[in-house]
Design an enzyme around this catalytic site. Structure first.
Site: not given
Length: 417
Positions: A56, A151, A181, A244, A282, A313
């Protein structure tokens, strides 16, 4: 953070490092597949690639900044607080460049972070996941150079949590409490509670509505709550935030559940005094999940999901395939495709490395492929090329007998998380 030693943007050296990034992470095969409608057919093998996968823009930015930092501060000791992203290839490249990891010892073993090793002359990179406020304070006091690759989507969640904090709301964070995170996000809230999934969210909402055994509640959520958390005091005013990389649909359901709960508990007229929410999933996570939902509608024989085993993710992408009943395999690289008979992969439920037999059907086959947001195109290309190799299909599409070299001999493996 305001300091002459703090850098949030690159150093204007992206053009200088671009050739290295392309050579190490891009792939002409992936460019070909994208140009061909995300489909590649050779012999009796069809590969269907998700329309959104891999790096990403936040990951691309973080990796590029790390390479720029290496060039900008040549000759100085570079550190990173932990993995820059959850991809073994990228992190290994950083190690090869001489960047040292604060959570590893000299032999590469994982150890508690040791900031005593950092001197004023050193440069410390913060990963895409960000860093906790405690770590930021330690580094600021070191007066070393700090390069922050966090990010922007993660920073947006921090801003949301800060707003809840100023309004004296408890942050309910949908995430994994040990994930880097989420640790960084939680550090920016005086009061917080992390819920892993809808089931845990329901437990919290049941307590809000009906009360319950406070001791049992704290025993269950103790590791996922702020110090001194009191469910009777700290669940009166709540705001929803998230890691996220969580499943967008689940985050939305959790938000709606808390909204309904606070409405029942305090009435519609008082909802704004007890509940706040904002979408902080996100765009890249959403795009990859949407592409996965589209991919699993295709007539696939199996699906390969590529990404680091500690990548949240990537795990959620595989969950979509599992929920659809598709045979799916989470691997971190092409060497996990041991042979046409055996594949080594991370089991979604046990979270350990397992070996599955007869994973690749004989005859014509259609394979779906996707990758987490930290996976370079090069790794995806290597996996696709390996699938064709195992089916005896060359670049021209011709088929023939091939040997099946064993790339990995482990029958199983240790727990991965």
């Amino acid at each position: 953070m305001q300091s002459k030693n703090y850098f949030r943007k690159g150093f204007g050296l992206k053009a200088e490092v671009q050739d290295d990034l392309k050579a190490e992470y891009e792939s002409s095969l992936i460019h070909e597949i994208r140009a061909n409608g995300y489909t590649l057919r050779r012999g009796g093998v069809t590969v269907r690639l998700a329309e959104a996968f891999g790096f990403c823009w936040g990951v691309d930015k973080a990796v590029s900044m790390a390479y720029e930092t290496h060039r900008m501060f040549a000759g100085r000791q570079l550190w990173i607080t932990n993995e820059i992203i959850h991809n073994p290839l990228v992190n290994q490249h950083l190690r090869a460049m001489g960047i040292r990891f604060l959570d590893e010892d000299e032999s590469g073993r994982r150890v508690p972070k040791d900031f005593e090793r950092v001197s004023e002359k050193d440069v410390v990179i913060l990963p895409a996941f960000g860093a906790s406020t405690q770590e930021m304070q330690i580094l600021d006091e070191k007066n070393c150079v700090i390069v922050d690759t966090t990010c922007p989507w993660v920073s947006a969640v921090w801003n949301r949590v800060g707003k809840y904090d100023r309004a004296e709301f408890t942050s309910i964070i949908h995430g994994k409490y040990q994930h880097e995170e989420t640790v960084a996000t939680a550090s920016r809230a005086r009061r917080y509670l992390v819920v892993l999934n809808l089931e845990e969210a329901q437990q919290v909402c049941d307590y809000i509505l009906h009360g319950g055994d406070r001791r049992a509640f704290l025993a269950h959520f103790g590791m996922a709550a702020c110090e001194g958390f009191d469910p009777d005091r700290d669940l009166v005013r709540v705001g929803i935030a998230n890691q996220t990389t969580m499943l967008k649909g689940e985050t939305e359901r959790i938000g709606k559940l808390f909204e309904r709960t606070m409405m029942r508990r305090y009435g519609p007229a008082n909802l704004a005094d007890h509940f706040m929410s904002h979408d902080t999933i996100c765009d890249a996570t959403q795009e990859r999940q949407d592409a996965m939902f589209k991919l699993v509608e295709e007539p696939l024989d199996l699906l390969v999901v590529i990404g680091g085993y500690n990548s949240s993710n990537t795990t959620h992408l595989q969950e979509i395939a599992v929920e659809r009943g598709l045979p799916s395999f989470h691997i971190d690289g092409a060497d996990r495709l041991v042979s046409a008979q055996f594949i080594e992969h991370r089991d979604l439920h046990s979270k350990s490395l397992v070996r599955t037999k007869n994973w690749l059907p004989a005859g014509e086959v259609t394979v779906g492929v996707t990758a987490g947001a930290s996976t370079p195109d090069r790794v995806v290309a290597e996996v696709i090329a390996r699938i064709f190799e195992l089916k005896g299909v060359g670049e021209s599409g011709a088929t023939g007998a091939i040997s099946s070299p064993v790339l990995s001999s482990a029958e199983g493996g240790p727990s991965l998380s």
